[in-house]
Design a protein around this motif. Structure first.
Motif, mmCIF file in Angstrom:
data_model
loop_
_atom_site.group_PDB
_atom_site.id
_atom_site.type_symbol
_atom_site.label_atom_id
_atom_site.label_comp_id
_atom_site.label_asym_id
_atom_site.label_seq_id
_atom_site.Cartn_x
_atom_site.Cartn_y
_atom_site.Cartn_z
ATOM 1 N N ILE A 52 1.667 2.270 -1.390
ATOM 2 C CA ILE A 52 2.706 1.274 -1.635
ATOM 3 C C ILE A 52 3.915 1.978 -2.252
ATOM 4 O O ILE A 52 3.829 3.147 -2.639
ATOM 5 C CB ILE A 52 2.242 0.141 -2.573
ATOM 6 C CG1 ILE A 52 1.950 0.692 -3.976
ATOM 7 C CG2 ILE A 52 1.063 -0.609 -1.997
ATOM 8 C CD1 ILE A 52 1.755 -0.393 -5.028
ATOM 9 N N LEU A 53 5.017 1.261 -2.352
ATOM 10 C CA LEU A 53 6.221 1.821 -2.940
ATOM 11 C C LEU A 53 5.937 2.287 -4.362
ATOM 12 O O LEU A 53 5.437 1.541 -5.193
ATOM 13 C CB LEU A 53 7.324 0.763 -2.949
ATOM 14 C CG LEU A 53 8.724 1.240 -3.329
ATOM 15 C CD1 LEU A 53 9.262 2.196 -2.277
ATOM 16 C CD2 LEU A 53 9.661 0.038 -3.486
ATOM 17 N N GLY A 54 6.248 3.546 -4.645
ATOM 18 C CA GLY A 54 6.070 4.101 -5.980
ATOM 19 C C GLY A 54 4.724 4.722 -6.246
ATOM 20 O O GLY A 54 4.528 5.330 -7.312
ATOM 21 N N ALA A 55 3.774 4.611 -5.332
ATOM 22 C CA ALA A 55 2.432 5.151 -5.574
ATOM 23 C C ALA A 55 2.470 6.675 -5.613
ATOM 24 O O ALA A 55 3.199 7.315 -4.859
ATOM 25 C CB ALA A 55 1.463 4.687 -4.489
ATOM 26 N N ILE A 111 -5.859 14.150 -8.792
ATOM 27 C CA ILE A 111 -6.390 12.782 -8.706
ATOM 28 C C ILE A 111 -5.482 12.007 -7.755
ATOM 29 O O ILE A 111 -4.286 11.838 -8.012
ATOM 30 C CB ILE A 111 -6.429 12.122 -10.097
ATOM 31 C CG1 ILE A 111 -7.283 12.975 -11.047
ATOM 32 C CG2 ILE A 111 -6.965 10.700 -10.013
ATOM 33 C CD1 ILE A 111 -7.278 12.499 -12.481
ATOM 34 N N THR A 112 -6.044 11.570 -6.653
ATOM 35 C CA THR A 112 -5.213 10.982 -5.593
ATOM 36 C C THR A 112 -4.700 9.593 -5.922
ATOM 37 O O THR A 112 -3.640 9.188 -5.432
ATOM 38 C CB THR A 112 -5.994 10.887 -4.275
ATOM 39 O OG1 THR A 112 -7.084 9.968 -4.436
ATOM 40 C CG2 THR A 112 -6.501 12.238 -3.825
ATOM 41 N N GLY A 113 -5.430 8.812 -6.749
ATOM 42 C CA GLY A 113 -5.140 7.385 -6.797
ATOM 43 C C GLY A 113 -5.401 6.811 -5.416
ATOM 44 O O GLY A 113 -6.101 7.417 -4.590
ATOM 45 N N ASP A 114 -4.867 5.646 -5.116
ATOM 46 C CA ASP A 114 -4.970 5.120 -3.752
ATOM 47 C C ASP A 114 -3.958 5.868 -2.883
ATOM 48 O O ASP A 114 -2.794 6.020 -3.260
ATOM 49 C CB ASP A 114 -4.676 3.625 -3.732
ATOM 50 C CG ASP A 114 -5.794 2.816 -4.385
ATOM 51 O OD1 ASP A 114 -6.845 3.410 -4.698
ATOM 52 O OD2 ASP A 114 -5.613 1.603 -4.589
ATOM 53 N N ILE A 115 -4.390 6.300 -1.704
ATOM 54 C CA ILE A 115 -3.572 7.224 -0.926
ATOM 55 C C ILE A 115 -3.678 6.917 0.556
ATOM 56 O O ILE A 115 -4.708 6.430 1.042
ATOM 57 C CB ILE A 115 -3.997 8.684 -1.218
ATOM 58 C CG1 ILE A 115 -3.001 9.686 -0.649
ATOM 59 C CG2 ILE A 115 -5.414 8.950 -0.729
ATOM 60 C CD1 ILE A 115 -3.218 11.111 -1.160
ATOM 61 N N SER A 116 -2.601 7.194 1.293
ATOM 62 C CA SER A 116 -2.602 7.028 2.751
ATOM 63 C C SER A 116 -1.617 8.010 3.356
ATOM 64 O O SER A 116 -0.635 8.390 2.723
ATOM 65 C CB SER A 116 -2.222 5.594 3.146
ATOM 66 O OG SER A 116 -0.929 5.279 2.682
#
Length: 682
Positions: free
Chosen positions: A400-403, A417-422
């Motif tokens: 998402i924007l800013g991720a 640490i990726t966090g949520d990623i795509s």
């Protein structure tokens, strides 16, 4: 009442028509009476024999006492009595005619009054709908005003905090301008930079020259303000060298989706990457947060503004007033709205439970949100920020924007640490961009939400959604798409606007508010996000619930657990020509997941809880999962693992059985995985 004399006259007419002069001419007694009423009456008066025959032959039922009384008079042997009876009958007939006229006028007047009453009721209902719509708009405006007040109050406090000002100034000075974009839009993950552009000088250099000091000295001075030196009385820190002193422990979202929180330690410094809420009613803190709070926590680095990654931060600030909150500029601007909404929902739940004698204490309130906003530090991707014995660097993660993903360094050791990623381009954001500082890290902590899935290409999924919406709209129906307020709703709105510009779209609830934030945050960039306008507008409740007859409604909540989506579902699910398309992850206990199961079972209705009230909604509309995941699938995660090339990989933010199977795939690919749990140590 009826004409009582008429049966007697019919009987007299039949006798007259039976006479030789009239017999056989096809006369009808009723018609003859109607056309020659006075002739028949005169015959009754003048011909006693006619009366004698009728007295003998005329049949009167027992249930006709009025007719019997009248017949006794008009068939009397006495001519005067007959005349008196006929006058009486005529008077009764005139009165009956007058009564019928009065009844007709009364009925007409009643019908007019009923019509006026229905018109008045319609106007009242219209006024009531307008009033409710105004109340809803006022409530939404009050909510937005309250959120704005919260942010303004926090910003005013931030202006008096030298640490926050120094952090913001350092971010501005270190940012390398991109001549292709002109500056502000370099913060947009849709336009990631692969590295410093030749000939581009960060503002730090001329600023240091103007101050007459070396750039390194200016950075050190600002860093000293951000992280003041420890007092002399403080115990000495453990030196961090190339030895393995970096320690990692997932304390939330380890083998579940939600409540994400990773504790990272080195020397005397402890920080958290994310602090999210676990989904449910009520929302809960990260599962093992007490493990993290057993010692000092110096900062929390937030990867993005979804509440399952940032929703617990205000509660942390209440317990840790000096906590630093580090995130990208976009995430820093989005989090206050998400926090304020969470505080509002938790407050409403607490009041509801107290009313019914229950016990449900909110995790935090508005004052905690203000305090959390004050502690936020904007750190653009690509810049390094020191936190005690650790340094952190953010990089674009898509989603998402800013991720952002995070590179945490202690001496020669690094954890990513990726966090949520795509990795695929969306309407609102590009995919991830792995920096050189992340490659060949000691540990990669990677999300695994979709590690068991092979998604179709994004183009295919978008085409499927567009085709399905077009089918419903062409048939005259409505499409409800429950969506997460942040990211998914904006993505869906832009897809509709791009591919189906002729289809009207309504954005409702918090989804509309966040959409406005997206536009405001990007308005100064060369590629601003334009979502509202033309076919995409804000919904107006309650009017649009019934008056918006055909088109697309995008609203919260994405799992049908509450919010305007429940009100829309109550209208749309019973409509055979309409549809409900779920577009994202559905927790197993959510109403959305239950709806999919009920459709498979061909159940007649869905039960949902709407603000404490259980509602049964008939299921007649088309219901399908049209997933537009913003997470990397199995192939995407394998690409990330290959690109980072970490010595070891730990899987988080996924389901345990899927993680176990995916770890085997990583092993075949040549990667080494470690158990999800404590990692590192001396």
């Amino acid at each position: 009442m009826t004409d009582l004399l008429l049966p007697v006259l019919h009987a007299a007419a039949e006798v007259l028509l039976s006479r030789p002069g009239l017999a056989g001419q096809g006369h009808d007694a009723e018609r003859f009476t109607a056309e020659h009423r006075q002739v028949v009456i005169d015959a009754l008066v003048r011909v006693p024999a006619l009366r004698d025959r009728l007295r003998r032959d005329f049949q009167i039922r027992r249930d006709q006492p009025d007719l019997k009384a009248l017949a006794t008079l008009v068939l009397s042997p006495d001519d005067d009595v007959v005349r008196a009876g006929l006058r009486l009958a005529e008077q009764v007939s005139r009165k009956e005619t007058a009564c019928r006229t009065l009844r007709k006028r009364h009925q007409e007047k009643t019908d007019q009054l009923r019509s006026k009453l229905e018109t008045a009721r319609g106007r009242l209902e219209h006024t009531d709908r307008a009033l409710q719509s105004t109340k809803g708009a006022l409530a939404d405006e009050e909510k937005r005003t309250e959120e704005l007040d919260t942010q303004v109050a926090a910003l005013q406090r931030r202006l008096h905090d030298p640490r926050i000002l120094a952090s913001s100034l350092l971010g501005v000075l270190q940012r390398i301008p991109d001549p292709a974009d002109g500056g502000p839009e370099t913060r947009d993950p849709r336009n990631p930079r692969t590295g410093p552009q030749e000939g581009c000088v960060p503002p730090l250099v001329p600023a240091a020259q103007a101050a007459g000091i070396a750039p390194e000295a200016l950075v050190a001075a600002l860093q000293a303000v951000i992280t003041p030196p420890q007092p002399v009385s403080a115990p000495p820190r453990v030196a961090v060298t190339g030895e393995r002193h970096l320690r990692v422990h997932p304390v939330g979202g380890a083998d579940e989706i939600g409540g994400s929180c990773v504790l990272v330690e080195a020397g005397g410094t402890r920080l958290l990457v994310d602090a999210g809420l676990r989904p449910g009613d009520p929302a809960l803190p990260p599962r093992d947060i007490d493990r993290a709070l057993a010692g000092p926590v110096h900062a929390v680095v937030v990867t993005h503004a979804h509440t399952d990654h940032c929703g617990y931060v205000p509660a942390l600030v209440e317990r840790l007033p000096d906590l630093r909150i580090i995130a990208t500029p976009e995430t820093t601007q989005l989090m206050p709205r998400m926090w304020a909404d969470s505080a509002k929902l938790m407050g409403e739940r607490e009041r509801l439970h107290r009313r019914w004698g229950g016990d449900s204490e909110a995790l935090y309130q508005r004052d905690a949100v203000e305090a959390a906003v004050q502690r936020c530090e904007e750190v653009p991707c690509g810049l390094v920020r020191r936190i005690g014995d650790l340094t952190v660097e953010l990089f674009p993660a898509g989603h998402i924007l800013g991720a952002a993903g995070v590179v945490v360094r202690a001496g020669d050791q690094r954890v990513v640490i990726t966090g949520d990623i795509s990795g695929f381009r969306q309407e609102t954001v590009d995919g991830y961009s792995i920096p050189d500082s992340a490659r060949e890290a000691d540990l990669l902590v990677m999300e695994s939400t979709c590690c068991a899935e092979d998604h179709d290409s994004r183009e295919t999924r978008v085409k499927d959604l567009v085709r399905a919406v077009e089918e419903v709209y062409t048939a005259g129906g409505r499409v409800l798409i429950p969506a997460f307020a942040l990211g998914r709703a904006q993505e869906l709105a832009m897809i509709m606007r791009r591919h189906l510009p002729h289809v009207p779209v309504r954005l409702d609830g918090m989804a509309a508010d966040v959409t406005s934030s997206f536009e405001q945050m990007t308005q100064d960039r060369t590629s601003p996000l334009r979502i509202l306008g033309d076919s995409v507008t804000r919904a107006q409740r309650p009017g649009d619930l019934d008056l918006f007859a055909s088109g697309v409604v995008i609203t919260t909540s994405g799992m049908l657990t509450g919010g305007p989506a429940v009100q829309w579902a109550a209208r749309i699910l019973p409509e055979p020509r309409s549809a409900l398309f779920l577009s994202g992850y559905q927790d197993e206990e959510s109403a959305g997941a239950r709806l999919l199961r009920l459709v498979d079972e061909q159940a007649p209705h869905l039960s949902v809880n709407d603000h404490g009230v259980e509602r049964n909604i008939p299921l007649r509309a088309r219901v399908e999962m049209m997933r537009l995941s913003a997470h990397a699938d199995k192939r995407g995660l394998l690409d990330i693992a290959d690109e980072v090339g970490a010595h070891e990989i730990m899987l988080v933010h996924g389901l345990r059985h899927r993680q176990r199977d995916f770890a085997k795939v990583l092993g075949v690919r040549g990667h080494t995985t470690v158990a999800t749990g404590e990692w590192g140590g001396a």
